[in-house]
Design a protein around this motif. Sequence first.
Motif, PDB file in Angstrom:
ATOM      1  N   ILE A   1       6.521  -2.980  -4.956  1.00 13.56           N
ATOM      2  CA  ILE A   1       5.377  -3.786  -4.552  1.00 13.56           C
ATOM      3  C   ILE A   1       5.826  -5.219  -4.303  1.00 13.56           C
ATOM      4  N   ASP A   2       6.550  -5.791  -5.258  1.00 14.15           N
ATOM      5  CA  ASP A   2       7.002  -7.182  -5.123  1.00 14.15           C
ATOM      6  C   ASP A   2       7.907  -7.361  -3.912  1.00 14.15           C
TER       7      ASP A   2
ATOM      8  N   GLU B   1      -0.686   4.060  -1.900  1.00 15.33           N
ATOM      9  CA  GLU B   1      -1.912   3.287  -1.730  1.00 15.33           C
ATOM     10  C   GLU B   1      -3.057   4.281  -1.803  1.00 15.33           C
TER      11      GLU B   1
ATOM     12  N   VAL C   1       5.763  -7.398  -0.678  1.00 14.18           N
ATOM     13  CA  VAL C   1       4.982  -8.638  -0.573  1.00 14.18           C
ATOM     14  C   VAL C   1       5.898  -9.820  -0.273  1.00 14.18           C
TER      15      VAL C   1
ATOM     16  N   GLU D   1       3.423   1.935  -7.831  1.00  7.43           N
ATOM     17  CA  GLU D   1       4.856   2.034  -7.563  1.00  7.43           C
ATOM     18  C   GLU D   1       5.451   3.065  -8.507  1.00  7.43           C
TER      19      GLU D   1
ATOM     20  N   LYS E   1       3.564   0.574 -12.373  1.00  4.97           N
ATOM     21  CA  LYS E   1       3.268  -0.778 -11.917  1.00  4.97           C
ATOM     22  C   LYS E   1       2.229  -0.645 -10.814  1.00  4.97           C
ATOM     23  N   TYR E   2       1.314  -1.627 -10.695  1.00  8.42           N
ATOM     24  CA  TYR E   2       0.245  -1.523  -9.699  1.00  8.42           C
ATOM     25  C   TYR E   2      -0.201  -2.891  -9.218  1.00  8.42           C
ATOM     26  N   HIS E   3      -0.906  -2.877  -8.083  1.00  6.04           N
ATOM     27  CA  HIS E   3      -1.536  -4.060  -7.523  1.00  6.04           C
ATOM     28  C   HIS E   3      -2.925  -3.652  -7.037  1.00  6.04           C
TER      29      HIS E   3
ATOM     30  N   THR F   1      -5.834   0.330  -4.154  1.00  2.00           N
ATOM     31  CA  THR F   1      -4.867  -0.047  -5.176  1.00  2.00           C
ATOM     32  C   THR F   1      -3.526   0.583  -4.807  1.00  2.00           C
TER      33      THR F   1
ATOM     34  N   GLY G   1      -6.106  -4.319  -4.897  1.00  2.00           N
ATOM     35  CA  GLY G   1      -6.575  -5.050  -3.730  1.00  2.00           C
ATOM     36  C   GLY G   1      -8.087  -4.916  -3.614  1.00  2.00           C
TER      37      GLY G   1
END
Length: 99
Positions: free
Chosen positions: A87-88, A5, A91, A46, A35-37, A43, A39
């Motif tokens: 990440i998945d 993060e 979550v 992974e 891979k990313y998310h 951010t 926010g």
Amino acid sequence: MALLEISVAPIGTTQTSMSHFVTNAIRLAEKEGFKYHVGPTSTVFEGDVDELFELARDIHTGALKNGSDRVVTNIKIEDREDNALTIDGQVNEVKRSIG
């Protein structure tokens, strides 16, 4: 597999928006296949822990090269030996707990 993060705070720029710094970080990560998310204030990426440290360094120095006189970067690394982190997965675990 580990999670990084990262939150980068550029200081000394001519604008208040930080979206172009986030966009540059995402482009860098996509180029490397992370891979990313995204926010609202950080951010999450992974990947392999060693590669994530390199990515964090590249994001930090990229902010300096792209219009910031000073950068404060906060990172968190989550890494496990007993289970793969994704990440998945993280979550979905929270969503299952909520019901």
